[in-house]
Design a protein around this motif. Sequence first.
Motif, PDB file in Angstrom:
ATOM      1  N   GLU A  68      37.948   8.952  51.718  1.00 57.68           N
ATOM      2  CA  GLU A  68      37.757  10.261  52.352  1.00 57.68           C
ATOM      3  C   GLU A  68      37.604  11.354  51.300  1.00 57.68           C
ATOM      4  N   THR A  69      38.408  11.284  50.261  1.00 58.52           N
ATOM      5  CA  THR A  69      38.323  12.271  49.182  1.00 58.52           C
ATOM      6  C   THR A  69      36.968  12.198  48.493  1.00 58.52           C
ATOM      7  N   TRP A  70      36.515  10.982  48.198  1.00 60.78           N
ATOM      8  CA  TRP A  70      35.209  10.823  47.558  1.00 60.78           C
ATOM      9  C   TRP A  70      34.099  11.378  48.432  1.00 60.78           C
ATOM     10  N   ILE A  71      34.164  11.112  49.726  1.00 63.20           N
ATOM     11  CA  ILE A  71      33.136  11.600  50.647  1.00 63.20           C
ATOM     12  C   ILE A  71      33.135  13.122  50.687  1.00 63.20           C
ATOM     13  N   GLU A  72      34.309  13.726  50.830  1.00 64.36           N
ATOM     14  CA  GLU A  72      34.383  15.186  50.862  1.00 64.36           C
ATOM     15  C   GLU A  72      33.903  15.804  49.550  1.00 64.36           C
ATOM     16  N   ASP A  73      34.264  15.202  48.427  1.00 63.47           N
ATOM     17  CA  ASP A  73      33.795  15.695  47.120  1.00 63.47           C
ATOM     18  C   ASP A  73      32.274  15.611  47.024  1.00 63.47           C
ATOM     19  N   TYR A  74      31.713  14.525  47.530  1.00 64.21           N
ATOM     20  CA  TYR A  74      30.254  14.353  47.524  1.00 64.21           C
ATOM     21  C   TYR A  74      29.578  15.428  48.375  1.00 64.21           C
ATOM     22  N   LEU A  75      30.124  15.686  49.558  1.00 64.28           N
ATOM     23  CA  LEU A  75      29.526  16.693  50.438  1.00 64.28           C
ATOM     24  C   LEU A  75      29.628  18.094  49.829  1.00 64.28           C
ATOM     25  N   LEU A  76      30.734  18.380  49.159  1.00 63.93           N
ATOM     26  CA  LEU A  76      30.867  19.666  48.465  1.00 63.93           C
ATOM     27  C   LEU A  76      29.882  19.768  47.311  1.00 63.93           C
ATOM     28  N   TRP A  77      29.680  18.656  46.613  1.00 61.66           N
ATOM     29  CA  TRP A  77      28.707  18.624  45.523  1.00 61.66           C
ATOM     30  C   TRP A  77      27.310  18.911  46.066  1.00 61.66           C
ATOM     31  N   MET A  78      26.984  18.282  47.218  1.00 61.60           N
ATOM     32  CA  MET A  78      25.676  18.528  47.835  1.00 61.60           C
ATOM     33  C   MET A  78      25.482  20.011  48.148  1.00 61.60           C
ATOM     34  N   ALA A  79      26.518  20.629  48.705  1.00 58.98           N
ATOM     35  CA  ALA A  79      26.433  22.055  49.038  1.00 58.98           C
ATOM     36  C   ALA A  79      26.211  22.886  47.780  1.00 58.98           C
ATOM     37  N   GLY A  80      26.915  22.540  46.716  1.00 59.17           N
ATOM     38  CA  GLY A  80      26.762  23.255  45.448  1.00 59.17           C
ATOM     39  C   GLY A  80      25.392  23.097  44.829  1.00 59.17           C
ATOM     40  N   LYS A  81      24.745  21.981  45.118  1.00 63.04           N
ATOM     41  CA  LYS A  81      23.401  21.728  44.591  1.00 63.04           C
ATOM     42  C   LYS A  81      22.305  22.311  45.480  1.00 63.04           C
ATOM     43  N   GLY A  82      22.700  22.921  46.600  1.00 59.67           N
ATOM     44  CA  GLY A  82      21.723  23.596  47.450  1.00 59.67           C
ATOM     45  C   GLY A  82      21.070  22.733  48.514  1.00 59.67           C
ATOM     46  N   TYR A  83      21.658  21.595  48.825  1.00 60.78           N
ATOM     47  CA  TYR A  83      21.122  20.785  49.919  1.00 60.78           C
ATOM     48  C   TYR A  83      21.251  21.568  51.219  1.00 60.78           C
ATOM     49  N   SER A  84      20.352  21.328  52.145  1.00 57.12           N
ATOM     50  CA  SER A  84      20.375  22.055  53.409  1.00 57.12           C
ATOM     51  C   SER A  84      21.602  21.647  54.229  1.00 57.12           C
ATOM     52  N   PRO A  85      22.123  22.591  55.025  1.00 58.15           N
ATOM     53  CA  PRO A  85      23.261  22.257  55.889  1.00 58.15           C
ATOM     54  C   PRO A  85      22.958  21.075  56.812  1.00 58.15           C
ATOM     55  N   ARG A  86      21.724  20.966  57.268  1.00 56.30           N
ATOM     56  CA  ARG A  86      21.341  19.856  58.152  1.00 56.30           C
ATOM     57  C   ARG A  86      21.474  18.514  57.430  1.00 56.30           C
ATOM     58  N   THR A  87      21.020  18.453  56.181  1.00 57.09           N
ATOM     59  CA  THR A  87      21.124  17.221  55.397  1.00 57.09           C
ATOM     60  C   THR A  87      22.586  16.884  55.136  1.00 57.09           C
TER      61      THR A  87
END
Length: 80
Positions: free
Chosen positions: A7-26
Motif C-alpha cells: 500500500e505504501t509503495w502504491i501511494e508513493d507511486y501515485l504521489l510521484w505520478m502527480a509530481g511528474k504532472g500526470y493527468s488526474p484521470r490517469t
Amino acid sequence: MKRSKLETWIEDYLLWMAGKGYSPRTIDRHRWILNYYKAFAKKRRLHADKAVFAENRARFLSECRLTKASAAMTGFTRYL
C-alpha cells in the motif's frame, strides 16, 4: 491502522505520478487498477516483496480484465 508495504509503495507511486504532472484521470485509473492488484496479492497472501515478482505480476495481468492494466503495472514496476 498501519498500511502494508505494498500500500505504501502504491501511494508513493501515485504521489510521484502527480509530481511528474500526470493527468488526474490517469492517476485515478492507475489507483483503481493497483487497488485490484493489492486485493489480488492479499487474496493469495503474497507479501509485498513477493507480490512484485515478475511471475506474480504476469499472473495478475493474465487474470485481470481491466483496460490499461498493463500500462499501470508497467509504470508501477518501473517506479519501484
